[in-house]
Each structure stands twice: as structure tokens, then as C-alpha cells.
Design a protein around this motif. Structure first.
Motif, PDB file in Angstrom:
ATOM      1  N   LEU A  37      80.168 113.965   9.443  1.00 31.93           N
ATOM      2  CA  LEU A  37      79.064 113.161   8.932  1.00 31.93           C
ATOM      3  C   LEU A  37      79.116 113.011   7.420  1.00 31.93           C
ATOM      4  O   LEU A  37      78.478 112.127   6.862  1.00 31.93           O
ATOM      5  CB  LEU A  37      77.725 113.783   9.337  1.00 31.93           C
ATOM      6  CG  LEU A  37      77.434 113.869  10.833  1.00 31.93           C
ATOM      7  CD1 LEU A  37      76.054 114.469  11.054  1.00 31.93           C
ATOM      8  CD2 LEU A  37      77.523 112.503  11.479  1.00 31.93           C
ATOM      9  N   PHE A  38      79.865 113.887   6.747  1.00 26.47           N
ATOM     10  CA  PHE A  38      79.938 113.829   5.293  1.00 26.47           C
ATOM     11  C   PHE A  38      81.096 112.954   4.804  1.00 26.47           C
ATOM     12  O   PHE A  38      81.293 112.823   3.603  1.00 26.47           O
ATOM     13  CB  PHE A  38      80.080 115.239   4.724  1.00 26.47           C
ATOM     14  CG  PHE A  38      78.887 116.110   4.987  1.00 26.47           C
ATOM     15  CD1 PHE A  38      77.799 116.093   4.128  1.00 26.47           C
ATOM     16  CD2 PHE A  38      78.833 116.934   6.106  1.00 26.47           C
ATOM     17  CE1 PHE A  38      76.689 116.891   4.361  1.00 26.47           C
ATOM     18  CE2 PHE A  38      77.735 117.732   6.349  1.00 26.47           C
ATOM     19  CZ  PHE A  38      76.660 117.716   5.482  1.00 26.47           C
ATOM     20  N   GLU A  39      81.849 112.369   5.721  1.00 19.36           N
ATOM     21  CA  GLU A  39      82.986 111.544   5.339  1.00 19.36           C
ATOM     22  C   GLU A  39      82.495 110.156   4.944  1.00 19.36           C
ATOM     23  O   GLU A  39      81.951 109.420   5.755  1.00 19.36           O
ATOM     24  CB  GLU A  39      83.981 111.450   6.501  1.00 19.36           C
ATOM     25  CG  GLU A  39      84.601 112.794   6.877  1.00 19.36           C
ATOM     26  CD  GLU A  39      85.477 112.708   8.123  1.00 19.36           C
ATOM     27  OE1 GLU A  39      85.638 111.588   8.645  1.00 19.36           O
ATOM     28  OE2 GLU A  39      85.982 113.757   8.551  1.00 19.36           O
ATOM     29  N   ARG A  40      82.686 109.795   3.682  1.00 17.24           N
ATOM     30  CA  ARG A  40      82.165 108.522   3.173  1.00 17.24           C
ATOM     31  C   ARG A  40      82.919 107.335   3.777  1.00 17.24           C
ATOM     32  O   ARG A  40      84.137 107.359   3.927  1.00 17.24           O
ATOM     33  CB  ARG A  40      82.283 108.471   1.645  1.00 17.24           C
ATOM     34  CG  ARG A  40      81.833 107.148   1.034  1.00 17.24           C
ATOM     35  CD  ARG A  40      81.834 107.215  -0.469  1.00 17.24           C
ATOM     36  NE  ARG A  40      80.785 108.089  -0.964  1.00 17.24           N
ATOM     37  CZ  ARG A  40      79.517 107.719  -1.106  1.00 17.24           C
ATOM     38  NH1 ARG A  40      79.146 106.494  -0.783  1.00 17.24           N
ATOM     39  NH2 ARG A  40      78.622 108.564  -1.572  1.00 17.24           N
ATOM     40  N   THR A  41      82.155 106.287   4.121  1.00 19.96           N
ATOM     41  CA  THR A  41      82.729 105.037   4.594  1.00 19.96           C
ATOM     42  C   THR A  41      81.864 103.896   4.097  1.00 19.96           C
ATOM     43  O   THR A  41      80.650 104.058   3.910  1.00 19.96           O
ATOM     44  CB  THR A  41      82.802 104.990   6.133  1.00 19.96           C
ATOM     45  OG1 THR A  41      83.239 103.687   6.533  1.00 19.96           O
ATOM     46  CG2 THR A  41      81.449 105.287   6.769  1.00 19.96           C
ATOM     47  N   ASN A  42      82.472 102.739   3.847  1.00 23.46           N
ATOM     48  CA  ASN A  42      81.726 101.584   3.355  1.00 23.46           C
ATOM     49  C   ASN A  42      81.213 100.700   4.486  1.00 23.46           C
ATOM     50  O   ASN A  42      80.441  99.770   4.249  1.00 23.46           O
ATOM     51  CB  ASN A  42      82.612 100.752   2.419  1.00 23.46           C
ATOM     52  CG  ASN A  42      82.947 101.497   1.141  1.00 23.46           C
ATOM     53  OD1 ASN A  42      82.110 102.218   0.608  1.00 23.46           O
ATOM     54  ND2 ASN A  42      84.167 101.327   0.653  1.00 23.46           N
ATOM     55  N   ASP A  43      81.646 100.960   5.711  1.00 25.78           N
ATOM     56  CA  ASP A  43      81.234 100.140   6.842  1.00 25.78           C
ATOM     57  C   ASP A  43      79.841 100.524   7.314  1.00 25.78           C
ATOM     58  O   ASP A  43      79.448 101.696   7.280  1.00 25.78           O
ATOM     59  CB  ASP A  43      82.211 100.302   8.009  1.00 25.78           C
ATOM     60  CG  ASP A  43      83.584  99.726   7.698  1.00 25.78           C
ATOM     61  OD1 ASP A  43      83.632  98.718   6.963  1.00 25.78           O
ATOM     62  OD2 ASP A  43      84.588 100.271   8.182  1.00 25.78           O
TER      63      ASP A  43
END
Length: 302
Positions: free
Chosen positions: A54-60
Motif C-alpha cells: 500500500l505504500f508503493e507510490r503510483t500515479n494511476d
């Protein structure tokens, strides 16, 4: 049972508007897959634990709506694509994907993010998790099933916040459009003398009956019919629906409420908050209001 899942690619800024459009098109529930929203919840809520992914950043950002298989794809897609004509945000990235899924996939989709969390003194605890009460916390168990209302959505949490700003102990409460029954269950936990749960969706009625049972509410007043058939008026009405429906049912809410009673309304996208407020001000006095992100809620007194 099969459902159609419409997944809309958008931005964090436009995700609430997209969810509202899906809801207006007939969606029975919306799921957000948005790093920014998850990050905010992780920062604001009290969690027992959270998966590292859940802490993995994504722009989508994706918003999914769930419909019966009979829904016409074009009707929903037209509703979504119409957002591109709006100019208050950038809707140019919007695209829609449609797939048919089993209900169990929908039911389990949100469980990976759903942990105990506080809304004031109320602690919403998923039925399948253990929770040790802390201080004067008031835990309620919840399994929303196929009905709207986990407590995580801003519209629901604002209702629960506003419920804790008035005296509920000893009062008769109507949960108007009860969904999962979370608001009525909270009212019971806060000391309401009686609660009426009303909805026109059979799945909502089933979910409410189940949640009443796991919270020890014996023989709850739950019915799937017009609230105008109630014999006894309520002291407090909580209604978390949509702006258009809240506007349409304002006379029903007034007639179902005792003089001097309170109406808590939510599910109002901020673009329509003034419109809804003005309708209710014809008969009610505004006591308080809340806004979280693109959603608004009001506390009125008759």
C-alpha cells in the motif's frame, strides 16, 4: 451471481466526481484504487497493520463501479464520457473498461484495505478481525457485504461525526436508505432507544439484518418500503444518499421527523452542496456542516 464492473481511469482530483457519476448511473458500490487516497487514510486512521504494497507510490488512479449484468454499457459510458465537457478539472485522461465478474470478487476487493479505524469514539471493526477496546472507544462490528457503507467513505464518516455532536441517547432514530446499516448500528451503540432501518434494496436489507445480528441488536425494525408508512415519527433522521435524491425526499424527511428533531444528510458532492442546503433551509435550521474532499454533509434541526 455475476456483475458488470466498469473501471474508469482518471486522476485523484477527479476521482470523487467519477464515483458520483457511476453512482448516478446506477452503480451499487464504488471501489477506489488511488495511491493518494490510500496514503491519506493510512495517515489519518488508526490501523492494526497495513500491507507494505500500500505504500508503493503510483500515479494511476482508477474508480470501479458495480452494476447488474442487465445494465446497458453505452448508458454508463455516456455518463462517464460526459464528464469530459466539464471545465473545473482535467477529465481528459478518462477511459472506461468493462468486465463481467463474480460477486465474490467484488465482496473481497476492498477487504485488503479494511482494518479497524476510529470515527470519534466509534471504532468500526470488520467482522472477521479481532479488536481490543481502548479507553472509551465504542466498537461496532461490520460486514457490508454487497451494500454501501463501510465507514471509510467520507460521506459515511461525516454522518457518524455529526451523530456524535447531538444527544442520541434515548432518542428514536431513522436510518433512511440504510445500506449496510452502519449508521443505525452506530446510533444504537450511542444509546438510541430505538432505530428504524429503511431501504428499497433487498441486498441492503439483508446486509443490515446481518450487521444488526452480529452487534447484538435483537428484533431490529428493518423494512423495505416507503418510510411514510412509519407509525411513529423519529427524533433523528440520518440519510446518506445522493444530492438529487436528498432534494427530492426533503418533504418526506420533514414529515417523518418530530418537531425539534434533527436531520443529518450526506452523500452530497460539493458542486451541489449549496443547492441541497437551500432546499432544506426552507423548513430546517442549519446547525452544522462538514466537508471532506469533494463531499459535504449537513446537520439540520426542524
Amino acid at each position: 451471481m455475476k456483475f458488470k464492473k466498469f473501471t474508469v481511469r482518471c486522476t485523484s482530483e477527479t476521482s470523487d466526481t467519477v464515483a458520483y457519476a457511476l453512482h448516478e448511473a446506477g452503480s451499487m458500490g464504488e471501489v477506489f484504487d488511488d495511491y493518494n487516497s490510500i496514503s491519506r487514510v493510512l495517515e489519518e486512521k488508526r490501523w492494526d497493520y497495513a500491507d507494505a504494497s500500500l505504500f508503493e507510490r503510483t500515479n494511476d488512479c482508477f474508480v470501479s463501479g458495480f452494476f447488474t449484468t442487465e445494465i446497458d454499457d453505452g448508458t454508463v459510458c455516456d455518463k462517464i464520457n460526459a464528464l469530459k465537457s466539464l471545465d473545473f478539472a482535467d477529465f481528459s485522461l478518462i477511459s472506461v473498461q468493462v468486465e463481467v465478474i463474480d460477486s465474490v470478487e467484488w465482496e473481497n476487493e476492498w477487504k485488503k484495505y479494511y482494518k479497524p479505524f476510529n470515527i470519534g469514539k466509534i471504532v468500526v471493526v470488520p467482522e472477521w478481525l479481532e479488536y481490543n477496546c481502548v479507553g472509551d472507544d465504542i466498537p461496532i462490528k461490520l460486514n457490508p457485504g454487497l451494500a454501501f457503507g463501510t465507514g471509510m467513505h467520507e460521506t459515511t464518516s461525516m454522518c457518524i461525526d455529526l451523530m456524535q455532536k447531538i444527544q442520541i441517547k434515548g432518542k428514536r432514530v431513522l436510518d433512511f436508505g440504510c445500506g449496510s446499516g452502519i449508521l443505525g448500528v452506530c446510533a444504537t451503540a450511542l444509546g438510541a432507544s430505538s432505530v428504524v432501518f429503511a431501504d428499497t434494496d433487498e441486498q441492503a436489507i439483508s446486509a443490515t439484518m446481518y450487521n444488526c445480528r452480529i452487534n447484538g441488536i435483537g428484533d431490529p425494525e428493518v423494512f423495505c418500503r416507503d418510510v411514510r408508512e412509519m407509525v411513529e415519527a423519529a427524533d433523528i433522521i440520518v440519510a446518506n444518499i445522493t444530492a438529487d435524491i436528498l432534494t427530492a425526499v426533503s418533504p418526506i424527511i420533514k414529515s417523518s421527523l418530530n418537531n425539534g428533531g434533527y436531520a443529518i444528510i450526506s452523500g452530497i458532492i460539493s458542486a451541489k452542496k449549496d443547492e441541497v442546503r437551500d432546499v432544506y433551509l426552507k423548513d430546517f435550521k442549519l446547525i452544522d456542516s462538514l466537508q471532506k474532499n469533494e463531499w459535504s454533509a449537513y446537520l439540520f434541526k426542524l
